[in-house]
Design an enzyme around this catalytic site. Sequence first.
Site, PDB file in Angstrom:
ATOM      1  N   GLY B 127       6.097   5.197  10.295  1.00  0.00           N
ATOM      2  CA  GLY B 127       5.404   4.478  11.358  1.00  0.00           C
ATOM      3  C   GLY B 127       4.223   5.258  11.901  1.00  0.00           C
ATOM      4  O   GLY B 127       4.299   5.845  12.979  1.00  0.00           O
ATOM      5  N   TYR B 128       3.155   5.263  11.157  1.00  0.00           N
ATOM      6  CA  TYR B 128       1.937   5.948  11.602  1.00  0.00           C
ATOM      7  C   TYR B 128       0.856   4.951  12.029  1.00  0.00           C
ATOM      8  O   TYR B 128       0.364   4.977  13.145  1.00  0.00           O
ATOM      9  CB  TYR B 128       1.349   6.805  10.473  1.00  0.00           C
ATOM     10  CG  TYR B 128       2.234   7.888   9.909  1.00  0.00           C
ATOM     11  CD1 TYR B 128       3.049   8.658  10.725  1.00  0.00           C
ATOM     12  CD2 TYR B 128       2.226   8.167   8.541  1.00  0.00           C
ATOM     13  CE1 TYR B 128       3.846   9.672  10.203  1.00  0.00           C
ATOM     14  CE2 TYR B 128       3.012   9.168   8.006  1.00  0.00           C
ATOM     15  CZ  TYR B 128       3.822   9.917   8.833  1.00  0.00           C
ATOM     16  OH  TYR B 128       4.587  10.900   8.306  1.00  0.00           O
ATOM     17  N   GLU B 244       3.877  13.114   0.864  1.00  0.00           N
ATOM     18  CA  GLU B 244       3.673  11.739   0.417  1.00  0.00           C
ATOM     19  C   GLU B 244       2.654  11.673  -0.709  1.00  0.00           C
ATOM     20  O   GLU B 244       2.719  10.828  -1.588  1.00  0.00           O
ATOM     21  CB  GLU B 244       3.205  10.884   1.605  1.00  0.00           C
ATOM     22  CG  GLU B 244       2.979   9.417   1.253  1.00  0.00           C
ATOM     23  CD  GLU B 244       2.527   8.582   2.447  1.00  0.00           C
ATOM     24  OE1 GLU B 244       2.598   9.084   3.578  1.00  0.00           O
ATOM     25  OE2 GLU B 244       2.118   7.442   2.227  1.00  0.00           O
TER      26      GLU B 244
HETATM   27  C1  LIG Z   1       0.278  -1.983   1.377  1.00  0.00           C
HETATM   28  C2  LIG Z   1       0.102  -0.952   2.418  1.00  0.00           C
HETATM   29  C3  LIG Z   1       1.171  -0.151   2.736  1.00  0.00           C
HETATM   30  C4  LIG Z   1       1.042   0.809   3.739  1.00  0.00           C
HETATM   31  N1  LIG Z   1       2.149   1.534   4.112  1.00  0.00           N
HETATM   32  C5  LIG Z   1       2.094   2.257   5.265  1.00  0.00           C
HETATM   33  C6  LIG Z   1       3.261   2.785   5.842  1.00  0.00           C
HETATM   34  O1  LIG Z   1       4.348   2.631   5.305  1.00  0.00           O
HETATM   35  N2  LIG Z   1       3.175   3.444   7.000  1.00  0.00           N
HETATM   36  C7  LIG Z   1       1.976   3.633   7.635  1.00  0.00           C
HETATM   37  O2  LIG Z   1       1.952   4.251   8.684  1.00  0.00           O
HETATM   38  N3  LIG Z   1       0.832   3.160   7.110  1.00  0.00           N
HETATM   39  C8  LIG Z   1       0.866   2.463   5.950  1.00  0.00           C
HETATM   40  N4  LIG Z   1      -0.286   1.902   5.438  1.00  0.00           N
HETATM   41  C9  LIG Z   1      -1.556   2.145   6.121  1.00  0.00           C
HETATM   42  C10 LIG Z   1      -2.517   2.981   5.305  1.00  0.00           C
HETATM   43  O3  LIG Z   1      -2.142   4.321   5.314  1.00  0.00           O
HETATM   44  C11 LIG Z   1      -3.934   2.752   5.837  1.00  0.00           C
HETATM   45  O4  LIG Z   1      -4.310   1.480   5.384  1.00  0.00           O
HETATM   46  C12 LIG Z   1      -4.928   3.777   5.366  1.00  0.00           C
HETATM   47  O5  LIG Z   1      -4.688   5.025   5.929  1.00  0.00           O
HETATM   48  C13 LIG Z   1      -6.380   3.373   5.661  1.00  0.00           C
HETATM   49  O6  LIG Z   1      -6.530   2.925   6.960  1.00  0.00           O
HETATM   50  P1  LIG Z   1      -7.263   1.519   7.247  1.00  0.00           P
HETATM   51  O7  LIG Z   1      -6.643   0.518   6.346  1.00  0.00           O
HETATM   52  O8  LIG Z   1      -7.232   1.276   8.679  1.00  0.00           O
HETATM   53  O9  LIG Z   1      -8.748   1.717   6.753  1.00  0.00           O
HETATM   54  P2  LIG Z   1      -9.942   2.422   7.540  1.00  0.00           P
HETATM   55  O10 LIG Z   1      -9.481   3.707   8.106  1.00  0.00           O
HETATM   56  O11 LIG Z   1     -10.540   1.446   8.482  1.00  0.00           O
HETATM   57  O12 LIG Z   1     -10.933   2.701   6.364  1.00  0.00           O
HETATM   58  C14 LIG Z   1     -11.869   1.759   5.841  1.00  0.00           C
HETATM   59  C15 LIG Z   1     -12.861   2.481   4.972  1.00  0.00           C
HETATM   60  O13 LIG Z   1     -13.554   3.485   5.730  1.00  0.00           O
HETATM   61  C16 LIG Z   1     -13.442   4.730   5.102  1.00  0.00           C
HETATM   62  N5  LIG Z   1     -13.379   5.824   6.072  1.00  0.00           N
HETATM   63  C17 LIG Z   1     -12.654   5.889   7.212  1.00  0.00           C
HETATM   64  N6  LIG Z   1     -12.792   7.088   7.784  1.00  0.00           N
HETATM   65  C18 LIG Z   1     -13.603   7.807   6.998  1.00  0.00           C
HETATM   66  C19 LIG Z   1     -14.138   9.130   7.029  1.00  0.00           C
HETATM   67  N7  LIG Z   1     -13.829  10.001   7.993  1.00  0.00           N
HETATM   68  N8  LIG Z   1     -14.923   9.530   6.020  1.00  0.00           N
HETATM   69  C20 LIG Z   1     -15.252   8.670   5.014  1.00  0.00           C
HETATM   70  N9  LIG Z   1     -14.804   7.423   4.936  1.00  0.00           N
HETATM   71  C21 LIG Z   1     -13.994   6.998   5.907  1.00  0.00           C
HETATM   72  C22 LIG Z   1     -12.154   4.649   4.302  1.00  0.00           C
HETATM   73  O14 LIG Z   1     -12.133   5.582   3.272  1.00  0.00           O
HETATM   74  C23 LIG Z   1     -12.204   3.225   3.811  1.00  0.00           C
HETATM   75  O15 LIG Z   1     -13.036   3.188   2.691  1.00  0.00           O
HETATM   76  C24 LIG Z   1      -0.179   0.966   4.420  1.00  0.00           C
HETATM   77  C25 LIG Z   1      -1.262   0.175   4.069  1.00  0.00           C
HETATM   78  C26 LIG Z   1      -1.117  -0.809   3.118  1.00  0.00           C
HETATM   79  C27 LIG Z   1      -2.260  -1.708   2.865  1.00  0.00           C
END
Ligand SMILES: Cc1cc2nc3c(=O)[nH]c(=O)nc-3n(C[C@H](O)[C@H](O)[C@H](O)COP(=O)(O)OP(=O)(O)OC[C@H]3O[C@@H](n4cnc5c(N)ncnc54)[C@H](O)[C@@H]3O)c2cc1C
Lengths: 374, 389
Positions: B127-128, B244
């Site tokens: 749950g992050y 992970e």
């Molecule tokens: C199917 C699925 C399962 C998941 N499972 C879990 C889970 O079990 N538990 C949990 O906690 N989370 C989970 N996640 C969440 C996942 O870890 C996040 O989707 C991921 O960390 C990216 O965050 P975001 O989707 O908000 O994208 P954003 O952070 O909004 O990113 C969008 C774009 O911006 C870019 N970006 C953002 N910041 C930067 C930076 N500093 N430098 C360069 N580029 C950047 C990214 O690389 C990406 O291209 C899951 C997601 C999915 C879709």
Amino acid sequence: MSYELGVEQKMLKESARDFFSKEMNSALIRELEEDEKGYSPKIWKKMAKIGWMGLNVPEEYDGAAATFADLAAILEEMGHAGYAGPFFSTVVLGSSLLLKGGSEAQKEALLPKLAQGNHLLTLAYAGQAEPIAAADLPLQATAKEDGYVLNGVSLFVPFAHVADTIICAARIGSSAEEVSLFLVPKGTAGVAVQELQTMAADKQCEVVFDQVRLSRENLLGTAGSGWPVLQAVLREAAVAKCAEMVGGARKVLKLTVDYAKKREQFGRPIGSFQAIQHHCADMLTYLDTSALITHATCVQLAAGIPCDKQVSMCKSWVSEANRRLVGLGHQVMGGFGFMEEADLQIYYRRAKAAEQAYGDVARHREIVAAELGL
Amino acid sequence: MKIPLNQEEQQVLDEVRRFFAQEITPELLEESHHLEYIYGGEEGRKFVQKFAPKGWLTPCWPKEYGGLETSEMLMYAIRNEMAYHRVPIHFAGAHMAGPSILRYGTEEMKKEYLPRLATGEIEFALGYSEPAAGSDLMALEMHAADKGDHFLVNGQKTFNTHAHVADYHWLAVRTNLEGPKHKGISILIVDLKNTPGITVRPMITMAGTRTNEVFYDNVKVPRRNLVGEVNSGFKYIMAALDFERMFPWGHYKKYFEEILAYTKTATRNGKPLAKDPLIRQKLAEHATELEVIHHLYFNLAHLLDNGKIPNYQASMEKNFLSEFEQRLSNTAMEILGPMGQLKTGSKHAVLEGFPEWLYRWTIIETIYGGSAEIQRNIMAQRGLGLPRA
Ligand SMILES: Cc1cc2nc3c(=O)[nH]c(=O)nc-3n(C[C@H](O)[C@H](O)[C@H](O)COP(=O)(O)OP(=O)(O)OC[C@H]3O[C@@H](n4cnc5c(N)ncnc54)[C@H](O)[C@@H]3O)c2cc1C
């Protein structure tokens, strides 16, 4: 297999790095590219004194009986330092050919001299392309009563212009069983050596054989035994090139990262820009993956485990990764990297030469495909 | 290429292989695929609980918590074997939260959770992520008010994948609203099945799989469920994320082998696909990339076994593998042509419909678990010492 170098390899590597950081420098690299010989006999003598020429030679012939992995450790440092000279042709090609294909008398006659650094060797086998089958070998041998007559043009023969003996692969017919290796001493009548002007200024030569008469004593080993020996040596040569490339790649990454930390634009180091960081991260990936696969392949070769597929995976991956890595280095260094005075350009040219040596990417992928049963 | 294991460990791996050959059922494979290989389904639990008590799920853990005290190398080898067999492979508990509890938890907490994680009896959900905290995890807002013997938790999580099948939540919460953002985060363990005030709602992905949004409405969490120190959670998250990121890749080795076998039997315009030079080059390239991944992956175990904690190397493995998966999926679609679009169960479907599913699925692999861009930041900054912007 461990992912760590052995204690001895680490020591060899460190001493080689020490040695080259004292002996080689940017100015000398450029000087040698222009030099007629293409290497420094002074450095050669020092290397011989340490015992590097006899590294893979057994003790009975005054060598150090080291493994292929040990040899690779030194080659990596040579690639790192931008070393140029007949080490690869003499040791990786020459002494390995003698060891794998030579008669006892031939080994006794040549290996001790070679180990002391007093005899330079090379290998002539390719024409305008890397030979895939025996029929592609450009040198033709005709059997005569008292020996053989050789004709043909071999290209890209490293350091042939200074070699004391050229070992050449020639074919009587077009099958693998009709390939023999010959020892061709310097000054043999009918042999003409000419340096080619290459992108990497690395002393690859044309060797023309015009009615060259050789006796049976000139056969390396026995008649018709040449093809498997040649293949075994070329496999090692391909991986040895990878070790050189890994060293070069390490140097290029260092040059690039150092530059990215120092060079400022828009009031901050370009290394703080994410686009630049991502190029550098990709370069790090190319380097680490190349080092890992090369190390693993060297360990297999050293252990004598059959590994054709592994060798071809290694050569195709490292060639491709190294080319991409140097290309990214140029992108990061901007106009400065394009200047003759930047060392990067040396590695750019050499990366391509290494990629093309002993089978290019497509050639090795084709071998992998065949090994996969395709 | 062989995995560097000692003789005893090699025997364990051989035994694992024999076990898998005997015990994997079609029902398990179907559920496993349906859950995109996360642990927690009914069939998965039945299967895992048959072998985990032998210590195979957590072989490198101490014996008292259900491990065998073997090398990490064996653990990596077994996990990859599981991936290869397409049984559940994502264990948020045993392989992500578990190692963090092992490292940072109190003795009481270790005793409470580790043995049950090791046997597969319980599973966690991570749950992050939150609506405003994706890549920028430090921005998370779910609030846990300190009430002495318990925390009172309110807020929302998104993309919490195992939440609908898991027993516990490995929950990142904000415990300090002042000061630097990363110094106000804590980790709580929450009983998902027996705690009032928690709502789990499905979010369906373009690959047809399920993840969840989770709402906390005045949820009471006992203080003893706090992991490590209060406000030190960010450190634990980073460590757990490193675990992970060590992605097994056997699944894609298997897929590659299936594509390879297909090209050996199929013909196009009267010619065997395996003789097409473009296909030969592409497959050789992918075989080589798999070899590279083998080394990247097992080198991580090697580092751990030598007392080092991989950091940029884990990012490198994650990126190389996930980008490879996308290339491989695309190659498969190119080789198969229009047949590639046929779904599991469709008439004429080839390779059980995997190609079109993997073509959809692999899109997320370069995003979750830290996006490819974030991994490159880590490699550049931690690996090469380049300055932060
Ligand atoms: C199917 C699925 C399962 C998941 N499972 C879990 C889970 O079990 N538990 C949990 O906690 N989370 C989970 N996640 C969440 C996942 O870890 C996040 O989707 C991921 O960390 C990216 O965050 P975001 O989707 O908000 O994208 P954003 O952070 O909004 O990113 C969008 C774009 O911006 C870019 N970006 C953002 N910041 C930067 C930076 N500093 N430098 C360069 N580029 C950047 C990214 O690389 C990406 O291209 C899951 C997601 C999915 C879709």
